[in-house]
Scaffold this motif. Structure first.
Motif, short mmCIF file in Angstrom:
data_model
loop_
_atom_site.label_atom_id
_atom_site.label_comp_id
_atom_site.label_asym_id
_atom_site.label_seq_id
_atom_site.Cartn_x
_atom_site.Cartn_y
_atom_site.Cartn_z
N ASP A 58 52.79 45.08 49.80
CA ASP A 58 52.92 46.37 49.14
C ASP A 58 51.77 46.72 48.21
O ASP A 58 51.76 47.80 47.61
CB ASP A 58 54.23 46.41 48.32
CG ASP A 58 55.45 46.42 49.22
OD1 ASP A 58 55.45 47.18 50.20
OD2 ASP A 58 56.39 45.66 48.95
N GLN A 59 50.81 45.83 48.05
CA GLN A 59 49.74 46.08 47.09
C GLN A 59 48.53 45.24 47.44
O GLN A 59 48.66 44.14 47.99
CB GLN A 59 50.23 45.72 45.67
CG GLN A 59 49.21 45.90 44.57
CD GLN A 59 48.85 47.37 44.35
OE1 GLN A 59 49.71 48.21 44.21
NE2 GLN A 59 47.56 47.67 44.34
N VAL A 60 47.35 45.75 47.11
CA VAL A 60 46.12 44.97 47.28
C VAL A 60 45.72 44.42 45.92
O VAL A 60 45.60 45.18 44.94
CB VAL A 60 44.99 45.85 47.85
CG1 VAL A 60 43.70 45.04 47.96
CG2 VAL A 60 45.38 46.39 49.22
N TYR A 61 45.52 43.10 45.84
CA TYR A 61 45.08 42.44 44.62
C TYR A 61 43.62 42.01 44.76
O TYR A 61 43.13 41.78 45.87
CB TYR A 61 45.92 41.20 44.32
CG TYR A 61 47.33 41.48 43.85
CD1 TYR A 61 47.67 42.68 43.21
CD2 TYR A 61 48.34 40.53 44.03
CE1 TYR A 61 48.97 42.91 42.78
CE2 TYR A 61 49.64 40.76 43.60
CZ TYR A 61 49.94 41.95 42.97
OH TYR A 61 51.23 42.18 42.54
N VAL A 62 42.96 41.88 43.62
CA VAL A 62 41.59 41.37 43.57
C VAL A 62 41.63 40.00 42.92
O VAL A 62 42.15 39.86 41.81
CB VAL A 62 40.67 42.33 42.78
CG1 VAL A 62 39.27 41.75 42.67
CG2 VAL A 62 40.63 43.70 43.43
N TYR A 63 41.09 38.97 43.61
CA TYR A 63 41.01 37.62 43.08
C TYR A 63 39.54 37.26 42.83
O TYR A 63 38.72 37.36 43.74
CB TYR A 63 41.56 36.59 44.08
CG TYR A 63 43.07 36.47 44.16
CD1 TYR A 63 43.92 37.36 43.54
CD2 TYR A 63 43.64 35.41 44.88
CE1 TYR A 63 45.29 37.23 43.62
CE2 TYR A 63 45.01 35.27 44.97
CZ TYR A 63 45.84 36.17 44.35
OH TYR A 63 47.20 36.04 44.45
N GLY A 64 39.20 36.84 41.61
CA GLY A 64 37.84 36.40 41.33
C GLY A 64 37.86 35.24 40.33
O GLY A 64 38.78 35.16 39.51
N ASP A 65 36.96 34.32 40.34
CA ASP A 65 35.97 34.06 41.37
C ASP A 65 36.48 32.86 42.16
O ASP A 65 36.72 31.81 41.57
CB ASP A 65 34.63 33.78 40.69
CG ASP A 65 33.53 33.28 41.61
OD1 ASP A 65 33.72 33.34 42.83
OD2 ASP A 65 32.51 32.82 41.11
N CYS A 66 36.63 33.00 43.46
CA CYS A 66 37.23 31.94 44.28
C CYS A 66 36.23 31.30 45.23
O CYS A 66 36.63 30.56 46.13
CB CYS A 66 38.39 32.52 45.08
SG CYS A 66 39.65 33.34 44.10
N ALA A 67 34.91 31.59 45.07
CA ALA A 67 33.98 31.10 46.08
C ALA A 67 32.63 30.62 45.55
O ALA A 67 31.94 29.89 46.25
CB ALA A 67 33.73 32.19 47.12
N VAL A 68 32.24 30.98 44.32
CA VAL A 68 30.85 30.72 43.92
C VAL A 68 30.71 29.78 42.72
O VAL A 68 30.06 28.74 42.82
CB VAL A 68 30.12 32.06 43.64
CG1 VAL A 68 28.67 31.79 43.19
CG2 VAL A 68 30.12 32.95 44.88
N ASN A 69 31.29 30.12 41.57
CA ASN A 69 31.02 29.40 40.31
C ASN A 69 32.04 28.31 40.06
O ASN A 69 33.23 28.61 39.83
CB ASN A 69 31.00 30.39 39.15
CG ASN A 69 29.90 31.41 39.29
OD1 ASN A 69 28.74 31.10 39.04
ND2 ASN A 69 30.24 32.64 39.70
N PRO A 70 31.63 27.04 40.05
CA PRO A 70 32.58 25.93 39.91
C PRO A 70 33.31 25.91 38.57
O PRO A 70 34.52 25.75 38.53
CB PRO A 70 31.70 24.68 40.07
CG PRO A 70 30.47 25.15 40.78
CD PRO A 70 30.27 26.56 40.32
N ASP A 71 32.58 26.06 37.47
CA ASP A 71 33.20 25.94 36.14
C ASP A 71 32.51 26.85 35.15
O ASP A 71 31.72 26.40 34.30
CB ASP A 71 33.14 24.49 35.67
CG ASP A 71 33.98 24.26 34.41
OD1 ASP A 71 34.83 25.12 34.11
OD2 ASP A 71 33.77 23.23 33.73
N PRO A 72 32.75 28.16 35.21
CA PRO A 72 32.06 29.09 34.31
C PRO A 72 32.47 28.87 32.85
O PRO A 72 33.63 28.54 32.58
CB PRO A 72 32.51 30.46 34.82
CG PRO A 72 33.83 30.20 35.48
CD PRO A 72 33.72 28.83 36.08
N ASN A 73 31.51 29.08 31.94
CA ASN A 73 31.86 29.03 30.52
C ASN A 73 32.49 30.35 30.11
O ASN A 73 32.65 31.27 30.94
CB ASN A 73 30.63 28.69 29.66
CG ASN A 73 29.50 29.70 29.82
OD1 ASN A 73 29.75 30.90 30.01
ND2 ASN A 73 28.26 29.22 29.75
#
Length: 713
Positions: free
Chosen positions: A545-560
């Motif tokens: 019923d809805q489109v969600y945005v997921y970030g970041d699931c592919a690039v940055n391992p452990d952002p500060n």
């Protein structure tokens, strides 16, 4: 009671269920909350007691329509004089199906020459539900005069073509061959089932019944590929034995070649989607089919007749071809009998063939005047961003953008198919990097006709002209001409240089190359936007019923904390860019101030930084996932949060959490995800999963084209 469309067929063979579900898809693409109801089940022979339309709506569209009444029960209620009670039960089923929908699509019964009460039931149901009537008809072999009269007679049952309750007609199977050819038939390589081109304007000229009161609401052209069954469907129908099952559930039978001739005289029929039917003792045909499979021609399968199995020595020669997924089947019947059976196979879409039903629904939806139908339905209020609406939005926006997208994996089969689709649908101007003969051979083997507008660029012919510009861009890193020439052997690097020099608007890679191989050249040559500290990614998660945005699931391992704030801002801007209202949840294992520790403190700090940088964005955190997504949980855990319970953008604290969550949701809930889409680069470069489907590549190209248009803006 909600607004309702009642779909009534003018006769048998109109493709009522396909049109009904296609209409649902068209309304869903506009963001309208739509429900489905089939009040009375009409179960045909061979369907095992299952009402196809209701079950298909459940499995393909995720709907929960009420269980329909049986036809025998409805008939007994009519004959007993209990029509009013029957209509009350039908209204109750309708209301159970409708729930909170804005519009309900009601499928009527298919009339039968021997059962006039079916037409009577359609009339009574439409009246009881106070529904707007849409007739569904098929052009088939009717002359224009016959079809005009047929439509007028059908409309007269509901008040006539001038009645405000009768909207018009959806015409199906336009340009279809005669009925006996509307199946998968034997072919000698001639495309006898090709659809005949007939324009909407020509239909209106021929059919005088259509005017301002009685509308032509859609004309669905006949497409033989939409009646192509899976090889496994043919195997089940004929009750064959498998010598090798192969990819029988994925491959489709587009044509049938009956091999009675010598091998040289039938080689031209060995094309993608061909089911080769031959006596089991024709080892020459078996070996020829296997050679075609080894040359990447995806045959639908090989059906050996006469209960004659090849010898083990011959089968051993075929082993490598069987490993390509070539299905090989064995039947006790002779070739003539087998061909007769095949010609009488039912071409309706099986309930479990969701991939084919998706194609059918999309084809029907594209042929309908959806905006006019929405206007006629008088749907009011805010429209949601449903998954079909989001996909429709992507294609529409990409079509408007008209961008040039380079595909460095130009001779990869899925990429070639995606380029052909994108060009044909006007999604983007595609540029394939590869040797022309290799690209065209791949296209031919896949049964793809590349539009002339698809550009094919041979890397060997253009590489030299990028050496100097690349040295200039990387001179501060000590890059020399020999080093640049060597690096440009990589087509991704070459494509990135084309993007850096503004020769193309975007780049899509990753069907073969790794994520690092796609991103590294972009970081070296394209670089990040001035206001971005890093490159990150988002996935668009297409929940029911809805489109969600997921970030970041592919690039940055452990952002500060600073990097996490930047990811939140980039993800919020991406949501806005793609028509999703951003309500950004900073995800953690703790909600609000209830938890402590370095990990939750990082999320808390990132939330504050993001709010300071972008006070225009709605951002809250830390929030646990359930508090962010579910209103009932949010009311107890974060009652004062403007985001909790209604988040649309989920920002995860690290790659481990994000990647695990997106894959868990994708696989467990059978959710379609689009991405990863890269954020933060000056120009759009996007990565694919190496397991990407053709559809995934098409939508990633669309995303890239839209990003390029936004950069221009």
């Amino acid at each position: 009671m909600q607004n309702a469309f009642f779909l009534s067929p003018t006769g048998a063979g109109t493709g009522l269920t396909s049109v009904t579900l296609g209409l649902i898809r068209a309304m869903d693409q506009l963001g309208i909350r739509v429900a489905f109801c089939k009040p009375i089940a009409q179960i045909h022979e061979g369907e095992g007691g299952t009402e196809r339309s209701t079950l298909t709506a459940e499995k393909t569209l995720g709907m929960q329509p009420a269980e329909p009444l049986s036809l025998s029960y409805a008939q007994s209620q009519l004959t007993s004089g209990n029509k009013d009670q029957l209509m009350e039960e039908i209204i109750q089923l309708y209301q159970q199906s409708a729930r909170d929908a804005d519009l309900v699509i009601v499928e009527g019964l298919v009339p039968d020459a021997n059962d006039n009460y079916l037409t009577r039931l359609n009339i009574e149901m439409a009246k009881a539900l106070d529904a707007l009537v849409i007739l569904v008809s098929a052009k088939n072999d009717f002359r224009s005069e016959e079809l005009n009269e047929r439509l007028r007679m059908a409309a007269s049952l509901f008040g006539g073509t001038r009645s405000p309750r009768v909207l018009g007609c959806i015409l199906n199977k336009v340009g279809a061959p005669p009925a006996e050819y509307q199946t998968v038939r034997a072919s000698d390589g001639q495309d006898e089932n090709a659809p005949r081109e007939i324009t909407i304007e020509r239909i209106r000229e021929k059919l005088s019944v259509f005017d301002d009161d009685f509308l032509l609401l859609g004309a669905v052209r006949w497409n033989p590929s939409l009646v192509a069954p899976r090889t496994s469907d043919v195997a089940d129908y004929l009750e064959v034995d498998y010598l090798s099952q192969g990819a029988s559930r994925e491959r489709r039978v587009q044509s049938i070649t009956l091999c009675a001739r010598t091998m040289p005289n039938m080689l031209h029929t060995l094309k993608p989607g061909a089911l080769v039917v031959t006596p089991g003792d024709r080892d020459d045909i078996l070996l020829a089919a296997c050679m075609a499979a080894l040359n990447h021609v995806p045959l639908a399968g090989l059906l050996l007749t006469g209960d004659m199995k090849p010898t083990e020595q011959v089968l051993e020669l075929c082993r490598a071809a069987l490993h390509t997924g070539l299905p090989v089947m064995l039947t006790p019947h002779n070739t003539y009998t087998t061909a007769q059976w095949l010609n009488h196979m039912n071409t309706e879409v099986p309930v479990d063939d969701q991939a084919r039903m998706e194609l059918v629904m999309d084809a029907v939806a594209a042929a309908l005047d959806a905006e006019r139908l929405a206007e006629l339905a008088r749907v009011q209020g805010e429209r949601r961003q449903s998954p079909p609406a989001f996909r429709h939005y992507l294609i529409k926006r990409a079509h408007e953008a008209r961008k040039r997208i380079v595909l460095p994996e130009g001779d990869e089969p899925r990429t070639v198919q995606a380029a052909a689709q994108c060009q044909s649908r006007g999604i983007a101007q595609c540029v394939l990097l590869g040797k022309r003969e290799d690209v065209l051979r791949v296209a031919e083997n896949q049964g793809v006709t590349l539009p002339d507008e698809v550009e094919i660029i041979d890397p060997d012919e253009v590489r030299e002209r990028y050496i100097g510009p690349m040295v200039k861009l990387r001179s501060h890193k000590g890059l020399t001409e020999p080093m640049a020439e060597a690096q440009l052997e990589d087509t991704v690097m070459l494509a990135t240089m084309m993007l850096a020099l503004d020769e193309v608007d975007g780049l899509v890679s990753g069907a073969v190359h790794t994520t690092a191989n796609t991103i590294r050249p972009a970081l070296q040559l394209i670089k990040t936007k001035p206001d971005a500290t890093l490159v990150s990614s988002v996935f668009f998660m297409l929940l029911p019923d809805q489109v969600y945005v997921y970030g970041d699931c592919a690039v940055n391992p452990d952002p500060n904390a600073e990097e996490l704030a930047d990811i939140a801002i980039q993800s919020g801007d991406s949501a806005i860019a793609f028509g999703i209202e951003p309500r950004i949840a900073m995800i953690s294992y703790s909600t609000g101030s209830s938890g402590t520790g370095a990990d939750v403190d990082k999320v808390r700090q990132a939330t504050e930084l993001a709010r300071e940088k972008r006070p225009d964005l709605l951002i809250d955190g830390p929030l646990q996932y359930d508090a962010a997504a579910i209103a009932s949980v949010a009311s107890s855990k974060a009652p004062d949060s403007p985001v909790a319970g209604r988040a649309t953008v989920f920002v995860f604290p690290d790659l481990n959490t994000g990647n695990t969550t997106y894959k868990a949701v994708q696989r467990s809930a059978n959710v379609v995800s689009i991405g990863p889409m890269l954020q933060g680069l000056r120009k759009p470069v996007n990565d694919l999963s190496r397991g990407a489907l053709v559809e995934d590549i098409v939508y990633t190209i669309a995303l890239t084209a839209i990003q390029a248009a936004q950069n221009d803006a």
